[in-house]
Design a protein around this motif. Structure first.
Motif, PDB file in Angstrom:
ATOM      1  N   THR A  78     -78.439 -33.166 -71.277  1.00  0.00           N
ATOM      2  CA  THR A  78     -77.828 -34.273 -72.006  1.00  0.00           C
ATOM      3  C   THR A  78     -77.932 -34.016 -73.512  1.00  0.00           C
ATOM      4  OG1 THR A  78     -79.919 -35.499 -72.055  1.00  0.00           O
ATOM      5  CG2 THR A  78     -78.451 -35.849 -70.154  1.00  0.00           C
ATOM      6  N   PRO A  79     -77.196 -34.778 -74.335  1.00  0.00           N
ATOM      7  CA  PRO A  79     -77.333 -34.606 -75.797  1.00  0.00           C
ATOM      8  C   PRO A  79     -78.769 -34.764 -76.282  1.00  0.00           C
ATOM      9  CG  PRO A  79     -75.374 -35.878 -75.302  1.00  0.00           C
ATOM     10  CD  PRO A  79     -76.105 -35.690 -74.000  1.00  0.00           C
ATOM     11  N   LYS A  80     -79.530 -35.658 -75.672  1.00  0.00           N
ATOM     12  CA  LYS A  80     -80.930 -35.830 -76.070  1.00  0.00           C
ATOM     13  C   LYS A  80     -81.753 -34.592 -75.702  1.00  0.00           C
ATOM     14  CE  LYS A  80     -84.767 -39.103 -75.770  1.00  0.00           C
ATOM     15  NZ  LYS A  80     -85.255 -40.381 -75.170  1.00  0.00           N
ATOM     16  N   ASP A  81     -81.474 -34.016 -74.536  1.00  0.00           N
ATOM     17  CA  ASP A  81     -82.162 -32.775 -74.147  1.00  0.00           C
ATOM     18  C   ASP A  81     -81.840 -31.641 -75.116  1.00  0.00           C
ATOM     19  OD1 ASP A  81     -83.288 -34.009 -71.908  1.00  0.00           O
ATOM     20  OD2 ASP A  81     -81.549 -33.519 -70.654  1.00  0.00           O
ATOM     21  N   MET A  82     -80.585 -31.540 -75.509  1.00  0.00           N
ATOM     22  CA  MET A  82     -80.173 -30.478 -76.426  1.00  0.00           C
ATOM     23  C   MET A  82     -80.810 -30.671 -77.796  1.00  0.00           C
ATOM     24  SD  MET A  82     -78.467 -28.385 -74.684  1.00  0.00           S
ATOM     25  CE  MET A  82     -78.031 -27.359 -76.077  1.00  0.00           C
ATOM     26  N   GLU A  83     -80.996 -31.925 -78.222  1.00  0.00           N
ATOM     27  CA  GLU A  83     -81.629 -32.173 -79.517  1.00  0.00           C
ATOM     28  C   GLU A  83     -83.082 -31.703 -79.502  1.00  0.00           C
ATOM     29  OE1 GLU A  83     -82.553 -35.967 -82.514  1.00  0.00           O
ATOM     30  OE2 GLU A  83     -81.358 -36.237 -80.672  1.00  0.00           O
ATOM     31  N   ARG A  84     -83.796 -31.984 -78.425  1.00  0.00           N
ATOM     32  CA  ARG A  84     -85.184 -31.526 -78.310  1.00  0.00           C
ATOM     33  C   ARG A  84     -85.243 -30.001 -78.228  1.00  0.00           C
ATOM     34  NH1 ARG A  84     -88.680 -34.676 -73.961  1.00  0.00           N
ATOM     35  NH2 ARG A  84     -90.244 -33.388 -75.031  1.00  0.00           N
ATOM     36  N   HIS A  85     -84.275 -29.423 -77.540  1.00  0.00           N
ATOM     37  CA  HIS A  85     -84.236 -27.962 -77.423  1.00  0.00           C
ATOM     38  C   HIS A  85     -84.005 -27.311 -78.777  1.00  0.00           C
ATOM     39  CE1 HIS A  85     -83.437 -24.006 -75.760  1.00  0.00           C
ATOM     40  NE2 HIS A  85     -82.238 -24.000 -76.332  1.00  0.00           N
ATOM     41  N   GLU A  86     -83.118 -27.866 -79.582  1.00  0.00           N
ATOM     42  CA  GLU A  86     -82.852 -27.304 -80.912  1.00  0.00           C
ATOM     43  C   GLU A  86     -84.076 -27.428 -81.811  1.00  0.00           C
ATOM     44  OE1 GLU A  86     -79.448 -29.370 -82.270  1.00  0.00           O
ATOM     45  OE2 GLU A  86     -78.053 -28.381 -80.870  1.00  0.00           O
ATOM     46  N   GLN A  87     -84.812 -28.516 -81.690  1.00  0.00           N
ATOM     47  CA  GLN A  87     -86.044 -28.669 -82.465  1.00  0.00           C
ATOM     48  C   GLN A  87     -87.078 -27.620 -82.067  1.00  0.00           C
ATOM     49  OE1 GLN A  87     -87.321 -32.684 -81.854  1.00  0.00           O
ATOM     50  NE2 GLN A  87     -85.691 -33.585 -83.137  1.00  0.00           N
ATOM     51  N   ALA A  88     -87.125 -27.305 -80.766  1.00  0.00           N
ATOM     52  CA  ALA A  88     -88.061 -26.282 -80.303  1.00  0.00           C
ATOM     53  C   ALA A  88     -87.648 -24.900 -80.809  1.00  0.00           C
ATOM     54  CB  ALA A  88     -88.130 -26.285 -78.775  1.00  0.00           C
ATOM     55  N   VAL A  89     -86.337 -24.638 -80.855  1.00  0.00           N
ATOM     56  CA  VAL A  89     -85.860 -23.346 -81.346  1.00  0.00           C
ATOM     57  C   VAL A  89     -86.178 -23.175 -82.824  1.00  0.00           C
ATOM     58  CG1 VAL A  89     -83.779 -21.980 -81.780  1.00  0.00           C
ATOM     59  CG2 VAL A  89     -84.063 -23.160 -79.591  1.00  0.00           C
ATOM     60  N   LEU A  90     -86.111 -24.268 -83.596  1.00  0.00           N
ATOM     61  CA  LEU A  90     -86.412 -24.184 -85.023  1.00  0.00           C
ATOM     62  C   LEU A  90     -87.876 -23.850 -85.288  1.00  0.00           C
ATOM     63  CD1 LEU A  90     -84.337 -27.220 -86.372  1.00  0.00           C
ATOM     64  CD2 LEU A  90     -83.801 -24.783 -86.565  1.00  0.00           C
ATOM     65  N   ARG A  91     -88.729 -24.022 -84.310  1.00  0.00           N
ATOM     66  CA  ARG A  91     -90.147 -23.695 -84.482  1.00  0.00           C
ATOM     67  C   ARG A  91     -90.432 -22.211 -84.279  1.00  0.00           C
ATOM     68  NH1 ARG A  91     -94.107 -27.363 -81.104  1.00  0.00           N
ATOM     69  NH2 ARG A  91     -95.564 -26.273 -82.500  1.00  0.00           N
ATOM     70  N   ASP A  92     -89.495 -21.492 -83.697  1.00  0.00           N
ATOM     71  CA  ASP A  92     -89.761 -20.099 -83.319  1.00  0.00           C
ATOM     72  C   ASP A  92     -90.065 -19.222 -84.528  1.00  0.00           C
ATOM     73  OD1 ASP A  92     -89.312 -20.900 -80.759  1.00  0.00           O
ATOM     74  OD2 ASP A  92     -87.325 -19.985 -80.571  1.00  0.00           O
ATOM     75  N   LEU A  93     -89.212 -19.231 -85.529  1.00  0.00           N
ATOM     76  CA  LEU A  93     -89.364 -18.315 -86.661  1.00  0.00           C
ATOM     77  C   LEU A  93     -90.618 -18.604 -87.487  1.00  0.00           C
ATOM     78  CD1 LEU A  93     -87.940 -15.865 -87.805  1.00  0.00           C
ATOM     79  CD2 LEU A  93     -86.642 -17.375 -89.330  1.00  0.00           C
ATOM     80  N   PRO A  94     -90.871 -19.859 -87.892  1.00  0.00           N
ATOM     81  CA  PRO A  94     -92.137 -20.102 -88.619  1.00  0.00           C
ATOM     82  C   PRO A  94     -93.376 -19.733 -87.813  1.00  0.00           C
ATOM     83  CG  PRO A  94     -90.633 -21.963 -88.868  1.00  0.00           C
ATOM     84  CD  PRO A  94     -90.053 -21.066 -87.820  1.00  0.00           C
ATOM     85  N   ALA A  95     -93.327 -19.978 -86.492  1.00  0.00           N
ATOM     86  CA  ALA A  95     -94.475 -19.633 -85.654  1.00  0.00           C
ATOM     87  C   ALA A  95     -94.677 -18.122 -85.603  1.00  0.00           C
ATOM     88  CB  ALA A  95     -94.267 -20.195 -84.249  1.00  0.00           C
ATOM     89  N   LEU A  96     -93.575 -17.366 -85.622  1.00  0.00           N
ATOM     90  CA  LEU A  96     -93.686 -15.908 -85.593  1.00  0.00           C
ATOM     91  C   LEU A  96     -94.368 -15.397 -86.858  1.00  0.00           C
ATOM     92  CD1 LEU A  96     -93.011 -13.168 -84.297  1.00  0.00           C
ATOM     93  CD2 LEU A  96     -90.775 -13.292 -85.396  1.00  0.00           C
ATOM     94  N   TYR A  97     -93.951 -15.898 -88.016  1.00  0.00           N
ATOM     95  CA  TYR A  97     -94.570 -15.467 -89.274  1.00  0.00           C
ATOM     96  C   TYR A  97     -96.052 -15.832 -89.322  1.00  0.00           C
ATOM     97  CZ  TYR A  97     -89.819 -14.668 -90.976  1.00  0.00           C
ATOM     98  OH  TYR A  97     -88.542 -14.204 -91.147  1.00  0.00           O
ATOM     99  N   ARG A  98     -96.374 -17.025 -88.882  1.00  0.00           N
ATOM    100  CA  ARG A  98     -97.775 -17.462 -88.920  1.00  0.00           C
ATOM    101  C   ARG A  98     -98.623 -16.664 -87.941  1.00  0.00           C
ATOM    102  NH1 ARG A  98    -102.115 -18.321 -91.425  1.00  0.00           N
ATOM    103  NH2 ARG A  98    -103.577 -19.772 -90.411  1.00  0.00           N
ATOM    104  N   SER A  99     -98.103 -16.373 -86.778  1.00  0.00           N
ATOM    105  CA  SER A  99     -98.873 -15.603 -85.794  1.00  0.00           C
ATOM    106  C   SER A  99     -99.112 -14.178 -86.283  1.00  0.00           C
ATOM    107  CB  SER A  99     -98.140 -15.588 -84.456  1.00  0.00           C
ATOM    108  OG  SER A  99     -96.857 -14.999 -84.597  1.00  0.00           O
TER     109      SER A  99
END
Length: 347
Positions: A78-99
């Protein structure tokens, strides 16, 4: 009939990862639809990449076991599911740099290449590559407290790493491993030798640092064509010198030879090469590539030819003897007398 449709669906996630899920709710899916699928803990969102009988073939090819324990598709996103998914994807790059910063602080010999957060933000998968065993227990503790999620460390090969990162190959197209290639087969340097490619690591290696996967694409065609090409174990012997194999045109059936002191290469068809090799085995050294008879060699003289020459020689001397007799007879005059004196007109 719709009731007989194969109920297993192939779902694609970030980095080209594909898994199989059962469509127990008989959802009307289309390739490219985003669906919410079951995970070990929570849920994740992926895109439908394949369905129907093609999935049955893929499952059989990869020997995937489908049973009641196989995870299922919950619903279409659903659109709400996709919104949560996009928020999770936005965490990938900062988490990679920090790790990466944390791994450097712990002085771990590993390369973190990608991070994938689950769509419900309850789990994070870190993909890394390393040439040695890594003790990342302390790293997992620090990452879990940093990102407030369950941490999973997954080691991948250099080819898989290149597939996840993506890029443009030397052919100008996107990497095969990041678009459609999923099964990585062993690639040996003999694949380059069979195709007469220059054994230059810079040209034969892909972005992963390993031999290019495309070296195997046409290998079977070259192997079939090489069946008619003879194996040259030593140089060809001619009166001009030793000729060394320089190049083989597999599909035109030509072999190029060159003498050691010359820079010129001579193309020879396969049948001519086989003839010269056979002559060399018998101890015969031909005059050149075009003239296969040895220099100065003559045809053997047979007994019939020798007798015919003797008969010609006898006929020649017999004819000469008879002409000499006629000349002598004419000079003696009639009846063998002395020659008549010349008349001066007087009596």
């Amino acid at each position: 009939m719709p009731g007989l449709r194969y109920d297993v669906v192939e779902v694609k996630f970030k980095g080209g990862r594909k898994e199989y899920y059962r469509n127990v709710h008989q959802l009307d899916l289309t390739t490219g639809d985003y669906v919410v699928v079951e995970m070990q803990s929570g849920f994740h969102i992926g895109a439908v990449s394949l369905q129907g009988e093609l999935v049955r073939l893929q499952v059989k090819k990869r020997a995937v076991k489908i049973n009641d324990d196989t995870k299922v598709i919950h619903r279409i996103a659903t659109p709400k599911d996709m919104e949560r998914h996009e928020q999770a994807v936005l965490r990938d790059l900062p988490a990679l740099y920090r790790s990466r910063e944390i791994s450097r602080e712990l002085k771990l010999n590993m390369k973190l290449s990608d991070v994938e957060f689950q769509s419900d933000n309850t789990k994070a998968t870190f993909y890394y590559s390393s040439e040695e065993r890594v003790d990342f227990r302390e790293l997992i503790k620090m990452l879990a407290s940093e990102f407030k999620a369950r941490i999973e460390m997954r080691q991948i090969s250099l080819r898989q790493e290149a597939g996840r990162l993506g890029g443009i190959g030397s052919c100008g197209r996107e990497l095969c491993c990041s678009t459609w290639l999923t099964d990585f087969k062993n690639i040996a340097t003999s694949a380059a030798r069979y195709q007469n490619l220059s054994l230059n690591p810079a040209k034969l290696s892909g972005q992963c640092g390993r031999l290019k996967c495309c070296l195997n694409y046409e290998l079977d065609t070259y192997m079939d064509a090489l069946r008619d090409i003879p194996t040259i174990e030593k140089p060809l012997e001619t009166q001009k010198g030793r000729a060394y194999l320089q190049k083989t045109d597999i599909f035109r059936k030509l072999m190029w030879f060159g003498y050691g002191a010359e820079s010129t290469w001579y193309p020879l068809p396969i049948n001519r090469v086989l003839e010269i090799v056979e002559l060399n085995k018998n101890g015969v050294i031909p005059e050149s590539f075009d003239v296969l008879t040895p220099m100065g060699a003559k045809e053997p003289v047979t007994a019939a030819a020798l007798n015919s020459d003797l008969q010609k020689l006898d006929a020649k001397y017999t004819a000469r003897t008879s002409s000499n007799k006629k000349k002598k007879k004419k000079s003696r005059g009639p009846e063998g007398g002395s020659p008549r004196p010349a008349s001066n007109g007087k009596i």
